[in-house]
Scaffold this motif. Structure first.
Motif, mmCIF file in Angstrom:
data_model
loop_
_atom_site.group_PDB
_atom_site.id
_atom_site.type_symbol
_atom_site.label_atom_id
_atom_site.label_comp_id
_atom_site.label_asym_id
_atom_site.label_seq_id
_atom_site.Cartn_x
_atom_site.Cartn_y
_atom_site.Cartn_z
ATOM 1 N N LYS A 164 0.853 -1.095 -0.050
ATOM 2 C CA LYS A 164 0.028 -0.352 0.060
ATOM 3 C C LYS A 164 0.967 1.382 0.060
ATOM 4 O O LYS A 164 2.304 1.226 0.160
ATOM 5 C CB LYS A 164 -0.793 0.511 0.879
ATOM 6 C CG LYS A 164 -1.730 -0.933 1.558
ATOM 7 C CD LYS A 164 -2.643 -1.034 2.804
ATOM 8 C CE LYS A 164 -4.229 -2.342 2.285
ATOM 9 N NZ LYS A 164 -4.885 -2.172 3.720
ATOM 10 N N TRP A 166 1.232 4.994 1.505
ATOM 11 C CA TRP A 166 0.898 6.287 2.434
ATOM 12 C C TRP A 166 1.379 7.517 2.462
ATOM 13 O O TRP A 166 2.768 7.689 2.080
ATOM 14 C CB TRP A 166 1.635 5.446 3.888
ATOM 15 C CG TRP A 166 0.949 4.096 4.443
ATOM 16 C CD1 TRP A 166 1.040 2.540 3.543
ATOM 17 C CD2 TRP A 166 -0.315 3.589 4.642
ATOM 18 N NE1 TRP A 166 0.495 1.860 4.050
ATOM 19 C CE2 TRP A 166 -0.544 1.553 4.653
ATOM 20 C CE3 TRP A 166 -1.591 4.351 6.001
ATOM 21 C CZ2 TRP A 166 -1.695 1.424 5.289
ATOM 22 C CZ3 TRP A 166 -2.093 3.523 6.087
ATOM 23 C CH2 TRP A 166 -2.191 2.600 6.156
ATOM 24 N N VAL A 179 -1.913 8.959 5.850
ATOM 25 C CA VAL A 179 -3.434 8.727 5.580
ATOM 26 C C VAL A 179 -2.867 6.927 4.925
ATOM 27 O O VAL A 179 -2.093 7.216 4.004
ATOM 28 C CB VAL A 179 -4.312 9.513 5.311
ATOM 29 C CG1 VAL A 179 -4.610 10.123 6.524
ATOM 30 C CG2 VAL A 179 -2.858 10.786 4.233
ATOM 31 N N GLU A 180 -3.639 6.513 3.664
ATOM 32 C CA GLU A 180 -3.670 5.794 3.067
ATOM 33 C C GLU A 180 -4.012 5.993 2.117
ATOM 34 O O GLU A 180 -4.770 7.497 1.494
ATOM 35 C CB GLU A 180 -3.881 4.670 3.160
ATOM 36 C CG GLU A 180 -3.723 3.650 2.072
ATOM 37 C CD GLU A 180 -5.139 2.209 2.088
ATOM 38 O OE1 GLU A 180 -4.862 1.584 0.932
ATOM 39 O OE2 GLU A 180 -5.566 2.211 2.966
ATOM 40 N N ASP A 182 -4.256 6.958 -2.962
ATOM 41 C CA ASP A 182 -4.695 5.665 -3.841
ATOM 42 C C ASP A 182 -3.355 5.635 -4.968
ATOM 43 O O ASP A 182 -2.507 6.580 -5.089
ATOM 44 C CB ASP A 182 -6.046 6.114 -4.247
ATOM 45 C CG ASP A 182 -6.039 5.107 -5.444
ATOM 46 O OD1 ASP A 182 -5.688 4.653 -6.387
ATOM 47 O OD2 ASP A 182 -7.020 5.328 -6.382
ATOM 48 N N SER A 188 -5.687 10.883 -1.572
ATOM 49 C CA SER A 188 -5.835 9.764 -0.589
ATOM 50 C C SER A 188 -7.148 9.380 -1.159
ATOM 51 O O SER A 188 -7.849 9.236 -1.748
ATOM 52 C CB SER A 188 -5.954 10.819 0.883
ATOM 53 O OG SER A 188 -7.049 12.132 0.746
ATOM 54 N N VAL A 189 -6.986 7.665 -0.031
ATOM 55 C CA VAL A 189 -7.910 7.197 -0.671
ATOM 56 C C VAL A 189 -9.468 7.221 -0.041
ATOM 57 O O VAL A 189 -9.641 7.901 2.120
ATOM 58 C CB VAL A 189 -8.332 5.705 0.398
ATOM 59 C CG1 VAL A 189 -6.918 4.939 -0.575
ATOM 60 C CG2 VAL A 189 -8.447 5.574 1.263
ATOM 61 N N ALA A 192 -10.066 7.811 4.545
ATOM 62 C CA ALA A 192 -9.133 7.812 4.911
ATOM 63 C C ALA A 192 -9.088 8.165 6.458
ATOM 64 O O ALA A 192 -9.304 9.081 6.819
ATOM 65 C CB ALA A 192 -7.638 8.906 4.022
ATOM 66 N N THR A 193 -8.472 7.156 7.357
ATOM 67 C CA THR A 193 -8.402 7.260 8.157
ATOM 68 C C THR A 193 -7.315 8.298 8.947
ATOM 69 O O THR A 193 -6.205 7.452 7.707
ATOM 70 C CB THR A 193 -8.198 5.950 9.212
ATOM 71 O OG1 THR A 193 -9.108 5.029 9.725
ATOM 72 C CG2 THR A 193 -7.556 5.693 10.630
#
Length: 320
Positions: A164, A166, A179-180, A182, A188-189, A192-193
C-alpha cells in the motif's frame, strides 16, 4: 573505590548496548558543499539522468542540481507558474516542504500549501517523467485540513509499505498523522483514517516534518521537534522512533511511545550548525543519506543544505 569502579564498568557496558543516537554528545558536521547552498526543507534524489536534484521551500518549490552531491547550482523552480488553486490557502501561492519519490516509471512531487499559524492547509501532488524543474504536471489536492480539524495537512512524506501507499504529514495541531493513498492517483483514499503517529505532551505540540523509512524489520519515523524559521534562534532538532507497523505505534529506544513525547535525539544544533531539521532520507548507491537544513551562525543565520551519511547501529539510525 571498588564499588565506584564496578559502577563505571556497568555503566560503560550499558552504553554499549544503547543505540548510538542515545550516546551522541558531539554531532558530525555536514558534508562540505559549494555553490548554491541556501535551502529549506530539502528533499533530495539521484535522478535517472545521473544528476542529483534538491527541491525545497522558499516562496517557490526551488530546485538545485548537482553532478556530485557536493557542488549545487540554482536551477529555477519546479513549476513555471503556480497552480491557481494554491491561492485558496495563501495570497502569494507559496508552497512548502516538498517530498520527491519515484514509482511506476515517474517521479512524484508532494508539497503543502498553507499560511503561517493556521491549519487551513492542503497537500498537493505533481508528476514528471524526468524529475527536472519545469517538467512537472500538477494534479491538485491530495489531502486537506480545516480549522475544525485536529491536524494540519502540511509536510508530506510518502512511503510504500505492505503493498500500500502511505503519506505521513503534520505540524503542531496534535502532531504527526498518516493516511493511505490511492497508488493510481496518488491522492488519499475515500474516508481515509488519519492514523496518529507522534505528538508532544504539551501545547503547542511542536513536532512536524515527518519522514518514514523502512530498514530491516522496522519502520522509522523521523520528525523535527521544537522551533524552526528563526535563524540562529531556531531550536529545531531531529528525533526518531521505530515500529514494526507503518501506522505505529512508534517508540524510542527506552520504549517510550512517540505519542507520549518519546523519540531518540538523532541530530541537534552544534557549533555553526544551528536548528537542524526539515529532514528527509534518500538512498544512493546502496547508502542512506540524511538531508536537512540548518541555520549558519557564521553567515547571519542563513538556512543551508545539510547532508550526512546515515548509518545503522543495533537497528537504530546514527548520523555519520
Amino acid at each position: 573505590m571498588k564499588r565506584l569502579r564496578l559502577a563505571a564498568v556497568l555503566a560503560a557496558a550499558l552504553l554499549a548496548f544503547l543505540p548510538a543516537t542515545a550516546q551522541a554528545a558531539d554531532y558530525p558536521d555536514p558534508l562540505p558543499l559549494t555553490g548554491q547552498e541556501i535551502i529549506h526543507d530539502p528533499t533530495v534524489a539521484h535522478l535517472k539522468n545521473g544528476r542529483y536534484v534538491a527541491y525545497s521551500t522558499g516562496g517557490i518549490i526551488g530546485a538545485r542540481l548537482s553532478k556530485d552531491m557536493k557542488h549545487w547550482d540554482d536551477s529555477g523552480n519546479a513549476f513555471a507558474e503556480p497552480p491557481s488553486w494554491w491561492y485558496e490557502y495563501n495570497s502569494t501561492g507559496d508552497p512548502w516542504a516538498p517530498d520527491l519519490s519515484f514509482r511506476d516509471g515517474k517521479y512524484w512531487l508532494y508539497y503543502a500549501v498553507s499560511s503561517w499559524g493556521t491549519n487551513h492547509s492542503a497537500i498537493g501532488v505533481a508528476t514528471s517523467k524526468s524529475g527536472l524543474p519545469g517538467t512537472w504536471t500538477d494534479h491538485g489536492k491530495v489531502f486537506t485540513s480545516e480549522t475544525t480539524d485536529t491536524w494540519n495537512a502540511i509536510d508530506p512524506g510518502v512511503i510504500k509499505a505492505d503493498g500500500k501507499l502511505w503519506m505521513a504529514f503534520g505540524s503542531y495541531w496534535t502532531g504527526i498523522r498518516m493516511v493511505e493513498l490511492d497508488p493510481k492517483t496518488g491522492k488519499s483514499v475515500p474516508g481515509a483514517t488519519a492514523w496518529h503517529l507522534a505528538t508532544r505532551p504539551d501545547a503547542p505540540y511542536a513536532v512536524e516534518g515527518p519522514y518514514v523509512v523502512k530498514h530491516g524489520r522496522y519502520y522509522y519515523l523521523f520528525a523535527s521537534y521544537d522551533a524552526c524559521c528563526s535563524g540562529v534562534n531556531s531550536t529545531y532538532k531531529i528525533r526518531v522512533g521505530r515500529s514494526t507497523s507503518v501506522t505505529g505505534p512508534y517508540v524510542d529506544s527506552t520504549g517510550t511511545p512517540m505519542l507520549e513525547g518519546g523519540g531518540d535525539l538523532l541530530l541537534a544544533g552544534h557549533g555553526r550548525y544551528v536548528g537542524t531539521g526539515g529532514q528527509s532520507v534518500f538512498r544512493d548507491h546502496g547508502k542512506d543519506w540524511l538531508a536537512y537544513h540548518y541555520y549558519d551562525a557564521d553567515d547571519n543565520g542563513t538556512p543551508k543544505l545539510g547532508l550526512n551519511r546515515l548509518g545503522w547501529v543495533h537497528d537504530w539510525p546514527v548520523v555519520k
